[in-house]
Enzyme design. Structure first.
Site, PDB file in Angstrom:
ATOM      1  N   TYR A 133      15.239  46.400  30.462  1.00  0.00           N
ATOM      2  CA  TYR A 133      14.328  47.348  29.815  1.00  0.00           C
ATOM      3  C   TYR A 133      13.387  46.604  28.878  1.00  0.00           C
ATOM      4  CZ  TYR A 133      17.422  47.051  25.702  1.00  0.00           C
ATOM      5  OH  TYR A 133      18.159  46.603  24.633  1.00  0.00           O
ATOM      6  N   HIS A 156      22.720  42.952  13.879  1.00  0.00           N
ATOM      7  CA  HIS A 156      22.618  43.324  15.289  1.00  0.00           C
ATOM      8  C   HIS A 156      23.505  42.416  16.138  1.00  0.00           C
ATOM      9  CE1 HIS A 156      20.478  43.954  19.185  1.00  0.00           C
ATOM     10  NE2 HIS A 156      20.310  45.170  18.698  1.00  0.00           N
TER      11      HIS A 156
END
EC number: 1.3.98.5
Length: 231
Positions: A133, A156
């Site tokens: 993506y 993250h």
């Protein structure tokens, strides 16, 4: 795996192309042996042009508008464009395949962690499943202090520490299309990608994602099995 030379890898110019296609039902007919042989030969021949075919992927059913995706990479974009055009022009499969989406990205060193090397460039084997993506950061992201962005990216990364089997390929795409980044997750099992993506939602960096569609997800598949399954 041998110790990686991060300086050498980060100085490498490597372009990636992800191309997604759809096939109209009935276009291939029932006897597909020649189509399979031709496509397999074509993909093998790309090595002579310096183009690596990392994989073919079955995305049928996970999307209503697409059937398969091809991931290629090379040290120049012209080689990838040539493979894309030649596939569509010279192979029976390519001639009946309608383009759905295609994007190019280019490996550049990670901003804060130079050891963050895409799996494909680090010499890792392709995963059984993939999720590709694009994404675009918020307008504010690039204006934030370095330390703030570093903190969020570290958080993250920590959120993904329980998913070492899911291998990331995060590659810049600035000026190469409509996106800033292209990301391809590879994993031995599809549910691991699903679980990772869900966990990554609960991080501060998520607030700075402006766009992250479309998604193209599915298993890596052989040429023979792909063509046999096409409508």
């Amino acid at each position: 795996m041998a110790k990686l030379d991060f300086d050498a890898l980060n100085s490498t110019i490597r372009y990636l192309m992800f191309s997604v296609f759809a096939v109209a039902p009935g276009e291939l007919g029932e006897d597909r042996a020649d189509v399979i042989d031709e496509a397999a030969t074509f993909l093998k021949q790309q090595e002579d042009k310096g183009v690596v075919v990392r994989g073919l992927y079955d995305v049928a059913g996970l999307r209503a508008d697409a059937d398969f995706m091809i991931w290629t990479h090379a040290d120049n974009v012209e080689a990838l464009q040539s493979t894309y055009s030649d596939f569509r022009r010279t192979t029976a499969l390519g001639r009946i395949s309608d383009p759905v989406w295609s994007s190019v990205a280019l490996h550049r060193p990670a901003e804060f962690n130079k050891s963050h090397i895409p799996a494909f460039l680090a010499g890792e084997e392709p995963g059984n499943y993939i999720c590709v993506y694009p994404f675009v950061r918020s307008y504010e992201w690039y204006l934030l202090p370095d330390e703030e962005r570093r903190r969020m990216l570290s958080e993250h990364g920590m959120a993904a520490r329980g998913y070492k089997d899911v291998r990331a390929n995060t590659v810049p795409a600035f000026a190469l299309g409509d996106y800033e980044w292209i990301l391809a997750f590879e994993a031995p099992e599809l549910h691991r990608i699903v679980d990772l993506m869900r966990d990554l939602r609960a991080t501060d960096a998520r607030r700075h994602t402006r766009e992250e569609t479309p998604f193209f997800t599915g298993p890596r598949i052989s040429v023979e099995n792909l063509i046999a399954k096409l409508p």
